[in-house]
Design an enzyme around this catalytic site. Structure first.
Site, PDB file in Angstrom:
ATOM      1  CB  CYS A  15      -6.309 -26.067   7.577  1.00 13.51           C
ATOM      2  SG  CYS A  15      -6.543 -25.879   9.352  1.00 13.51           S
ATOM      3  CB  CYS A  22     -11.414 -26.712   8.092  1.00 13.20           C
ATOM      4  SG  CYS A  22      -9.859 -25.877   7.716  1.00 13.20           S
ATOM      5  CG  ASP A  58      -0.240   0.029   2.536  1.00  9.87           C
ATOM      6  OD1 ASP A  58       1.001   0.191   2.561  1.00  9.87           O
ATOM      7  OD2 ASP A  58      -0.910  -0.099   3.564  1.00  9.87           O
ATOM      8  CG  ASP A  60      -5.966  -5.594   1.957  1.00  7.97           C
ATOM      9  OD1 ASP A  60      -6.562  -4.853   1.153  1.00  7.97           O
ATOM     10  OD2 ASP A  60      -5.620  -5.226   3.088  1.00  7.97           O
ATOM     11  CG  HIS A 109      -8.747 -22.667  11.303  1.00 12.55           C
ATOM     12  ND1 HIS A 109      -9.292 -23.698  10.581  1.00 12.55           N
ATOM     13  CD2 HIS A 109      -9.748 -21.758  11.501  1.00 12.55           C
ATOM     14  CE1 HIS A 109     -10.576 -23.436  10.352  1.00 12.55           C
ATOM     15  NE2 HIS A 109     -10.881 -22.275  10.916  1.00 12.55           N
ATOM     16  CB  CYS A 111      -9.118 -28.630  10.965  1.00  9.02           C
ATOM     17  SG  CYS A 111      -9.692 -26.957  11.372  1.00  9.02           S
TER      18      CYS A 111
HETATM   19 ZN   LIG Z   1      -8.760 -25.566   9.719  1.00 10.61          ZN
END
Ligand SMILES: [Zn+2]
Length: 392
Positions: A329, A327, A91, A289, A358, A332
């Site tokens: 990820c 999820c 930015d 963003d 996460h 998780c």
């Molecule tokens: Zn997750």
């Protein structure tokens, strides 16, 4: 060449595209994790790569104060300094000047303000903001603008919009004169990343313009039209998420998009919740963003396909389920809510790391699913609809 953008699929107003930058390709619509001080707080770069982050955002104002933009230039630019080979956007510093500094004085020339760290006097202008961003060396950099406060009187909104337009023209003029000074372009630099496109020309940074105009639809249209007349390879919608009601944000975004070129990237600055990023992508926004996923994570607030979870709550102390069963990820897949709650309650550093991983994964997977939906000719209307398709 600086960037190239190609729309590859569209459904309704939403579209999927491919943004080619000097440091790699970005599939849009994209969510850009915020790495304020050349670091996405708590997450190493190799993990960000594994999560599928394609482009990061750095804050010029913060990097200007620490470690200093000339220091970053001497170290080969932001990509080399932070060891991030993919795309980066910075930015202009304008938003931080307006949000962090109460003692600021705006003149035609620029903004005089005080450092939020030690109170020392500082001055930013369109020219110095371009010099700072060229020194940092991101792939995409932003014009220096004035983020109009909300609420504001109509005369004040117009005056601020006109100033942003004059600053946009100065930003472009200075950038065009200096753009070949970017560190990855310097053959004497420590990491001479001189590349050539098909025409044998070296690649440079891309400067985006910013549409302002407060909450006034007519001024937004005028700001868009006149910013496009100055001419940029991409356009941002700024000055939103400054305290206005969400329905108004959506109205401004939807009407401003109509006035932006269909064949160039559109960047909505500083939004939003998982629900909002789905909504704005469906409206035709290509880039977003927000500090929300990372900042909320550090406060134990986690976004899941079943809604928000405050992991500090006692109800999770004995809960052996994963944070979000939908999820996939790494957090998780491996840890229980009980363990995450324990880490947070004990003030363990690992709590911030796992929570951030996460939340970022949730945002990035959400955008991946939105892209998939649009490519299949479906309309991703809501977060729950997007995640119902992701369920294992
Ligand atoms: Zn997750």
């Amino acid at each position: 060449m600086s960037i190239a953008f190609r729309v590859e699929a569209a459904f309704g107003a939403g579209r999927c595209g491919r943004l080619t930058t000097p440091h790699g390709e970005v599939e849009t619509p994209v969510f850009m994790p915020v790495g304020t001080l050349a670091s996405v707080k708590g997450v190493p770069q190799d993990v960000l790569e594994d999560l599928g982050a394609q482009i990061l955002l750095g804050n010029t104002y913060h990097l200007y104060l620490r470690p200093g933009v000339e220091q970053v230039r001497a170290l080969g630019g932001l990509h080399r300094f932070m060891s991030w080979p993919r795309a980066i956007l910075t930015d202009s510093g304008g938003f931080q000047v307006f949000s962090l500094s109460e003692l600021r004085k705006v003149t035609e020339e620029g903004v005089t303000f005080r450092s939020h760290l030690d109170g020392s006097p500082l001055f930013f202008s369109p020219e110095s903001a371009m010099d700072a961003q060229i020194a940092l060396g991101a792939d995409i950099i932003m014009a220096f603008d004035e983020c109009t406060e909300h609420p504001a009187q109509p005369a004040r909104v117009r005056e601020s919009m006109e100033l942003t337009l004059r600053w946009a023209a100065r930003s472009k003029k200075h950038f065009e004169a200096r753009k070949h000074e970017v560190s990855w372009q310097d053959p004497r630099g420590p990491d001479a990343l001189v590349r050539a496109n098909g025409r044998g020309l070296p690649e440079t940074q891309a400067l985006f313009g910013i549409v302002q105009g407060g909450m006034d639809l007519a001024l937004r249209k005028e700001s868009a039209t006149r910013t496009i007349e100055i001419g940029f390879p991409g356009y941002a919608i700024g000055g939103l998420s400054v305290g206005e009601p969400r329905a108004l944000t959506r109205e401004i975004v939807e009407s401003t998009i109509e006035h932006l070129p269909a064949d160039q990237p559109r960047y909505l600055m500083g939004v939003g919740t998982p629900e909002e990023i789905v909504e704005y992508a469906a409206l035709g926004i290509d880039m977003m963003d927000c500090v929300l996923p990372t900042r909320a994570a550090r406060h134990g607030l986690l976004f899941t396909s079943q809604g928000k979870i405050s992991i500090k709550q006692a109800q999770y102390a004995g809960d052996q389920a994963p944070l979000d069963p939908n999820c996939s990820c790494r957090v998780c897949a491996r840890y229980s809510r009980a363990y995450l709650r324990h880490l947070y309650a004990s003030g363990e550093v690992l709590a911030q790391v796992l929570n951030t991983v996460h939340n970022l994964s949730f945002y990035l997977d959400t955008m991946r699913a939105v892209r998939h939906s649009i490519a299949l000719g479906e309309s991703p209307r809501s977060l729950s609809e997007v995640w119902s398709r992701l369920k294992p």
